[in-house]
Design a protein around this motif. Structure first.
Motif, short mmCIF file in Angstrom:
data_model
loop_
_atom_site.label_atom_id
_atom_site.label_comp_id
_atom_site.label_asym_id
_atom_site.label_seq_id
_atom_site.Cartn_x
_atom_site.Cartn_y
_atom_site.Cartn_z
N VAL A 28 0.88 -1.17 0.00
CA VAL A 28 0.00 0.00 0.00
C VAL A 28 0.91 1.22 0.00
O VAL A 28 1.59 1.50 1.00
N HIS A 31 1.22 6.01 -5.67
CA HIS A 31 1.48 5.71 -7.07
C HIS A 31 1.03 6.86 -7.96
O HIS A 31 0.41 6.65 -9.02
N HIS A 34 -2.76 9.01 -10.78
CA HIS A 34 -3.54 8.24 -11.74
C HIS A 34 -3.71 6.77 -11.38
O HIS A 34 -4.48 6.06 -12.03
N LEU A 35 -2.99 6.31 -10.35
CA LEU A 35 -3.07 4.90 -9.93
C LEU A 35 -3.40 4.81 -8.45
O LEU A 35 -3.01 5.67 -7.67
N PRO A 36 -4.09 3.75 -8.03
CA PRO A 36 -4.47 3.61 -6.62
C PRO A 36 -3.31 3.18 -5.73
O PRO A 36 -2.30 2.66 -6.21
N LEU A 37 -3.50 3.37 -4.44
CA LEU A 37 -2.49 2.97 -3.46
C LEU A 37 -2.20 1.48 -3.51
O LEU A 37 -1.07 1.05 -3.23
N CYS A 38 -3.19 0.68 -3.86
CA CYS A 38 -3.03 -0.78 -3.85
C CYS A 38 -2.60 -1.32 -5.21
O CYS A 38 -2.80 -2.51 -5.49
N THR A 39 -2.01 -0.50 -6.04
CA THR A 39 -1.59 -0.93 -7.38
C THR A 39 -0.77 -2.21 -7.35
O THR A 39 -1.02 -3.15 -8.11
N GLY A 76 -0.82 8.12 2.39
CA GLY A 76 -1.41 6.84 2.02
C GLY A 76 -0.50 5.65 2.12
O GLY A 76 -0.97 4.51 2.16
N THR A 166 2.45 1.72 -15.42
CA THR A 166 1.11 2.13 -15.86
C THR A 166 0.65 1.28 -17.04
O THR A 166 -0.53 0.92 -17.13
N TYR A 176 -8.83 0.51 -13.04
CA TYR A 176 -8.29 1.28 -11.92
C TYR A 176 -7.32 2.37 -12.35
O TYR A 176 -6.68 3.01 -11.50
N ASP A 178 -6.60 6.00 -14.29
CA ASP A 178 -7.19 7.25 -14.78
C ASP A 178 -6.13 7.98 -15.61
O ASP A 178 -5.36 8.80 -15.09
#
Length: 243
Positions: A28, A31, A34-39, A76, A166, A176, A178
């Motif tokens: 966690v 990122h 554009h990317l989530p914490l759990c990438t 995060g 990415t 997930y 953006d």
């Protein structure tokens, strides 16, 4: 096969038919925008499931926390120590061995975990020499990445929330990503960062190491399929050698 959804009455017999177990390991951490914490966890889970289909293995629930010392100062990010991760992996591995598994593939989505995975595998090897353990982190990717990337690498090892990671996300988990918020951040990473503790806040404020706007699903497919084929080959070979 999803190990957690099996039942106790049937799982024992199924383990004897497939001795391969696969565990995704992520983190966690920041990122970029554009990317989530759990990438890293998402990528490890998606890779593990695809790998399991290729080798008829079981997929364990993911470990979603990792060693995130370098990025711990970003909002995060949640970090655990190498010692904690090593102990957890050794205890899980011991339990898997006692259940009857003889091939364990740890599919890692976060480079910061790799030292702990390697050390845990060594400890388990000393205890159970017939327990074949792999700690995978996109094997074979370096060659193909050099062939497909549009931007120069900023570091010989690191890739993070950039064109490469990415692209992998676009292929494995596009829902997930953006891309309207993807950015280009080319930090200057001093060579001292390789030989001295260096929080990433000292060279980036975004946690993006490169040009994420150059990412494409097609690039991600090449990287992922290369890694999957490499991992599947090694697991099948280990299974054949164990017969």
């Amino acid at each position: 096969m999803n190990f957690a959804l099996e039942n106790s009455f049937e799982i024992g017999n199924k383990i004897t038919k497939s001795s391969i177990v696969i565990m995704p390991i992520g983190a966690v951490e920041a990122h970029g925008p554009h990317l989530p914490l759990c990438t890293d966890t998402i990528l490890a889970e998606r890779l593990a499931c695809r790998l399991a289909e290729k080798v008829a293995g079981f997929v364990l629930p993911a470990i979603s926390y990792g060693q995130v010392w370098s990025l711990r100062d970003f909002p995060g990010s949640i970090s655990i120590s190498n010692e904690t991760l090593i102990r957890l992996l050794v205890e899980i591995g011991t339990s898997l061995y006692k259940q009857g598994f003889r091939i364990w593939a740890m599919v890692n989505g976060h480079l910061g975990n790799q030292i702990a995975l390697k050390e845990a595998a060594r400890i388990l090897y000393d205890q159970f020499p017939d327990f074949k353990i792999f700690y995978f982190f996109y094997p074979g990717m370096n060659k193909v990445v050099n062939e497909i990337r549009e931007t120069e690498t900023i570091h010989s090892v690191y890739f993070h929330a950039c064109e490469i990671e990415t692209s992998i996300m676009l292929y494995l988990a596009e829902e997930y990503v953006d891309m309207s918020r993807a950015i280009c951040d080319i930090p200057n990473i001093d060579e001292e960062a390789d030989v001295s503790p260096t929080p990433w806040k000292t060279f980036t404020q975004t946690a993006v190491l490169g040009d994420a706007t150059k990412a494409t699903k097609e690039k991600g497919k090449i990287i992922v399929e290369t890694a999957l084929n490499k991992m599947a080959y090694m697991l099948r070979r280990a299974q054949n050698e164990a017969i």
